[in-house]
Design a protein around this motif. Structure first.
Motif, PDB file in Angstrom:
ATOM      1  N   ALA A  77      29.113 112.928  18.376  1.00 35.24           N
ATOM      2  CA  ALA A  77      29.539 111.595  18.778  1.00 35.24           C
ATOM      3  C   ALA A  77      28.556 110.979  19.763  1.00 35.24           C
ATOM      4  O   ALA A  77      28.265 109.772  19.710  1.00 35.24           O
ATOM      5  N   PHE A  78      27.975 111.808  20.651  1.00 34.43           N
ATOM      6  CA  PHE A  78      27.013 111.316  21.634  1.00 34.43           C
ATOM      7  C   PHE A  78      25.706 110.885  20.973  1.00 34.43           C
ATOM      8  O   PHE A  78      25.169 109.819  21.274  1.00 34.43           O
ATOM      9  N   VAL A  79      25.181 111.729  20.100  1.00 37.11           N
ATOM     10  CA  VAL A  79      23.905 111.377  19.470  1.00 37.11           C
ATOM     11  C   VAL A  79      24.083 110.147  18.580  1.00 37.11           C
ATOM     12  O   VAL A  79      23.176 109.312  18.464  1.00 37.11           O
ATOM     13  N   ALA A  80      25.252 110.002  17.971  1.00 37.55           N
ATOM     14  CA  ALA A  80      25.506 108.821  17.139  1.00 37.55           C
ATOM     15  C   ALA A  80      25.547 107.550  17.980  1.00 37.55           C
ATOM     16  O   ALA A  80      25.086 106.488  17.548  1.00 37.55           O
ATOM     17  N   VAL A  81      26.091 107.636  19.194  1.00 38.92           N
ATOM     18  CA  VAL A  81      26.069 106.487  20.105  1.00 38.92           C
ATOM     19  C   VAL A  81      24.629 106.152  20.498  1.00 38.92           C
ATOM     20  O   VAL A  81      24.229 104.986  20.517  1.00 38.92           O
ATOM     21  N   SER A  82      23.842 107.174  20.811  1.00 34.32           N
ATOM     22  CA  SER A  82      22.447 106.947  21.176  1.00 34.32           C
ATOM     23  C   SER A  82      21.698 106.248  20.048  1.00 34.32           C
ATOM     24  O   SER A  82      20.904 105.323  20.276  1.00 34.32           O
ATOM     25  N   LEU A  83      21.961 106.663  18.822  1.00 37.65           N
ATOM     26  CA  LEU A  83      21.321 106.057  17.665  1.00 37.65           C
ATOM     27  C   LEU A  83      21.801 104.619  17.478  1.00 37.65           C
ATOM     28  O   LEU A  83      21.010 103.726  17.139  1.00 37.65           O
ATOM     29  N   ALA A  84      23.087 104.374  17.711  1.00 35.56           N
ATOM     30  CA  ALA A  84      23.616 103.016  17.606  1.00 35.56           C
ATOM     31  C   ALA A  84      22.935 102.081  18.603  1.00 35.56           C
ATOM     32  O   ALA A  84      22.685 100.906  18.304  1.00 35.56           O
ATOM     33  N   ILE A  85      22.647 102.597  19.782  1.00 31.08           N
ATOM     34  CA  ILE A  85      21.939 101.806  20.797  1.00 31.08           C
ATOM     35  C   ILE A  85      20.532 101.461  20.306  1.00 31.08           C
ATOM     36  O   ILE A  85      20.073 100.319  20.421  1.00 31.08           O
ATOM     37  N   ALA A  86      19.848 102.458  19.767  1.00 33.21           N
ATOM     38  CA  ALA A  86      18.486 102.228  19.272  1.00 33.21           C
ATOM     39  C   ALA A  86      18.450 101.125  18.222  1.00 33.21           C
ATOM     40  O   ALA A  86      17.521 100.313  18.195  1.00 33.21           O
ATOM     41  N   TRP A  87      19.467 101.069  17.383  1.00 31.02           N
ATOM     42  CA  TRP A  87      19.472 100.083  16.293  1.00 31.02           C
ATOM     43  C   TRP A  87      19.471  98.656  16.795  1.00 31.02           C
ATOM     44  O   TRP A  87      19.093  97.731  16.069  1.00 31.02           O
ATOM     45  N   GLY A  88      19.894  98.426  18.045  1.00 33.08           N
ATOM     46  CA  GLY A  88      19.867  97.069  18.565  1.00 33.08           C
ATOM     47  C   GLY A  88      18.492  96.448  18.525  1.00 33.08           C
ATOM     48  O   GLY A  88      18.339  95.240  18.301  1.00 33.08           O
ATOM     49  N   GLY A  89      17.445  97.257  18.716  1.00 31.23           N
ATOM     50  CA  GLY A  89      16.081  96.744  18.686  1.00 31.23           C
ATOM     51  C   GLY A  89      15.554  96.482  17.293  1.00 31.23           C
ATOM     52  O   GLY A  89      14.518  95.828  17.128  1.00 31.23           O
ATOM     53  N   PHE A  90      16.251  96.987  16.265  1.00 28.19           N
ATOM     54  CA  PHE A  90      15.829  96.813  14.878  1.00 28.19           C
ATOM     55  C   PHE A  90      16.518  95.617  14.215  1.00 28.19           C
ATOM     56  O   PHE A  90      16.133  95.207  13.124  1.00 28.19           O
ATOM     57  N   ALA A  91      17.534  95.079  14.854  1.00 28.42           N
ATOM     58  CA  ALA A  91      18.478  94.175  14.199  1.00 28.42           C
ATOM     59  C   ALA A  91      17.832  92.943  13.592  1.00 28.42           C
ATOM     60  O   ALA A  91      16.943  92.329  14.166  1.00 28.42           O
ATOM     61  N   GLU A  92      18.288  92.608  12.404  1.00 26.51           N
ATOM     62  CA  GLU A  92      18.007  91.372  11.665  1.00 26.51           C
ATOM     63  C   GLU A  92      16.621  91.300  11.039  1.00 26.51           C
ATOM     64  O   GLU A  92      16.268  90.272  10.473  1.00 26.51           O
ATOM     65  N   ARG A  93      15.815  92.375  11.137  1.00 26.91           N
ATOM     66  CA  ARG A  93      14.493  92.278  10.519  1.00 26.91           C
ATOM     67  C   ARG A  93      13.924  93.600  10.038  1.00 26.91           C
ATOM     68  O   ARG A  93      12.833  93.628   9.456  1.00 26.91           O
ATOM     69  N   ALA A  94      14.615  94.710  10.232  1.00 28.81           N
ATOM     70  CA  ALA A  94      14.100  96.001   9.773  1.00 28.81           C
ATOM     71  C   ALA A  94      14.620  96.327   8.378  1.00 28.81           C
ATOM     72  O   ALA A  94      15.743  95.962   8.006  1.00 28.81           O
ATOM     73  N   LYS A  95      13.799  97.022   7.603  1.00 31.54           N
ATOM     74  CA  LYS A  95      14.207  97.471   6.276  1.00 31.54           C
ATOM     75  C   LYS A  95      15.302  98.531   6.382  1.00 31.54           C
ATOM     76  O   LYS A  95      15.337  99.311   7.338  1.00 31.54           O
ATOM     77  N   LEU A  96      16.162  98.585   5.395  1.00 30.95           N
ATOM     78  CA  LEU A  96      17.227  99.589   5.378  1.00 30.95           C
ATOM     79  C   LEU A  96      16.650 100.998   5.371  1.00 30.95           C
ATOM     80  O   LEU A  96      17.194 101.910   5.997  1.00 30.95           O
ATOM     81  N   SER A  97      15.526 101.187   4.693  1.00 31.59           N
ATOM     82  CA  SER A  97      14.907 102.513   4.620  1.00 31.59           C
ATOM     83  C   SER A  97      14.493 103.022   5.999  1.00 31.59           C
ATOM     84  O   SER A  97      14.470 104.234   6.247  1.00 31.59           O
ATOM     85  N   VAL A  98      14.179 102.091   6.918  1.00 33.17           N
ATOM     86  CA  VAL A  98      13.792 102.491   8.268  1.00 33.17           C
ATOM     87  C   VAL A  98      14.955 103.168   8.974  1.00 33.17           C
ATOM     88  O   VAL A  98      14.774 104.167   9.688  1.00 33.17           O
TER      89      VAL A  98
END
Length: 414
Positions: free
Chosen positions: A87-108
């Motif tokens: 659950a912790f690592v998934a939260v950390s990953l969710a935070i990282a995704w904020g910097g990818f939002a609206e322009r990164a490929k799904l494969s990334v």
């Protein structure tokens, strides 16, 4: 197990927060990506990440693949500990995704999410939380993850947003920013409330016991900090702009929760209020600063989780009380309790090495991916929206039909 469920439920909060804070044309993609990334993290952390984090070793765990870790009689089962730490690592990953939002490929998301769970998060996690980890041996205080969870995610988000570059239309030619508002503030508010609720699994759950009641104390400091962050952020933005902006208040809550996560078991209630309030105000100034520098961080992931993670980690070096340090048994008292600069130095060292490691490895992974396949969608796909370009369906199909009908009527009229 209950704490694990609460923290896993934070994924629903992040889905609502990120979708609500971005544009309608990307809402389905952003929410669905949250489910996909949790699934990827679950598999990668089961196979390798948990062993790398909690296996034996000074620099990295070298055993425990597929949860094959010896267990002490009467201890919490590895199965439950895995779910809690997942659950912790998934939260950390969710935070990282904020910097990818609206322009990164799904494969990334698929590739980076896998490698983040195996190569990035477990290393810092082992240094700080592993029984043999070198920062743990030095006495670094990070009770529930201001560094391990939030700072790591925030730094990865910053690296991503720098490499992906701003969204189309975010900045004018002279560098001045344009507002790209999120499409649903109600979603964002509900998302933050869910995340706030989930944090009662995050921090109090890290006591790993309900028997002595200490989890209630940790819940108290956590809640006080969050409340102080909301009020401080509102006051700050009101003074600066004359308006009590809802997204800023939400960021103040989250920044305060991030900051108190390291300190929640080490500080007195009054200090929790100070830490939370400072984090709420810092999130406002940080977001304004980075936007002026031409950095497009769509949900201010680095300001909320990175800057607040740094402050929260350092704060124990100032405010950790003698009685609570003795109770927890990690590190020394802070500067304001007669501990001198020792603990503050350990905290600063932990922040520095963690940021350098996460930034370097995140950059390397994304640089290689960019050279091989590219990490940003095309201009046409970005303008169309990732719901349609990546998934072939729109998160709000009725709205799409309305737009299409209006377009057809305009063409027929002309």
């Amino acid at each position: 197990m209950l704490s694990a469920i609460l923290v896993i439920f934070m994924q629903a909060g992040f889905a609502l927060l990120e979708a609500g804070s971005t544009r309608m044309k990307n809402a389905g993609h952003i929410a669905g990506k949250q489910l996909l990334s949790f699934s990827i993290a679950a598999l990668a952390f089961w196979a390798f990440g948990y062993g790398l984090t909690f296996g034996e070793g000074k620099w990295i765990g070298t055993s425990g693949w597929f949860l094959n870790i010896s267990q002490e009689p009467g201890a919490i089962s590895t199965d439950i500990l895995y779910l809690f730490q997942l659950a912790f690592v998934a939260v950390s990953l969710a935070i990282a995704w904020g910097g990818f939002a609206e322009r990164a490929k799904l494969s990334v998301y698929i590739v980076f999410g896998t490698l983040y769970t195996i190569l990035i998060y477990p290393v810092v996690g082992h240094w700080v939380w592993g029984a043999d980890g070198w920062l743990h041996q030095l006495g670094k205080q990070d009770f529930a993850g201001s560094t391990v969870v939030h700072l790591q995610g925030g730094v990865a988000a910053l690296v991503a947003t720098l490499m992906l570059k701003p969204r189309i239309g975010k900045f004018n030619k002279d560098g001045s920013p344009n507002l790209i508002p999120g499409h649903n503030q109600v979603y964002s508010v509900l998302g933050v409330l869910i995340i706030w609720l989930g944090w009662f699994g995050f921090n109090p759950g890290s006591t790993l016991s309900a028997q002595d009641g200490f989890f209630g104390y940790v819940a108290l400091t956590t809640n006080l900090a969050a409340a102080a962050g909301a009020v401080a952020a509102m006051a700050t933005i009101r003074l600066l702009t004359g308006k009590a902006e809802i997204p800023t208040i939400l960021n103040g809550v989250l920044a305060a929760l991030v900051a108190i996560t390291a300190a929640c078991a080490f500080v007195e209630p009054w200090a929790a209020v100070v830490i939370g309030a400072a984090a709420g105000s810092l999130s406002v100034f940080s977001a304004i600063y980075f936007e002026k520098k031409g950095i497009d961080d769509p949900i201010y992931a680095f300001s909320v989780h990175g800057v607040a993670g740094i402050w929260g980690t350092l704060s124990t070096g100032l405010f950790a009380s003698t009685r609570l340090v003795e109770k927890v048994g990690v590190g020394k008292a802070g500067l304001f309790y007669g501990g001198g600069l020792t603990q503050l130095g350990v905290q600063a060292l932990g922040v520095t090495v963690s940021m350098v490691y996460v930034a370097a490895v995140s950059f390397l992974i994304l640089w290689v991916m960019d050279k091989l396949t590219g990490i940003r969608v095309s201009e046409e796909e970005e303008l169309l929206g990732l719901d349609l370009s990546e998934h072939g369906s729109y998160g709000y199909p009725e709205q799409l039909q309305t737009v299409q009908s209006a377009t057809v009527e305009k063409q027929e009229a002309s």
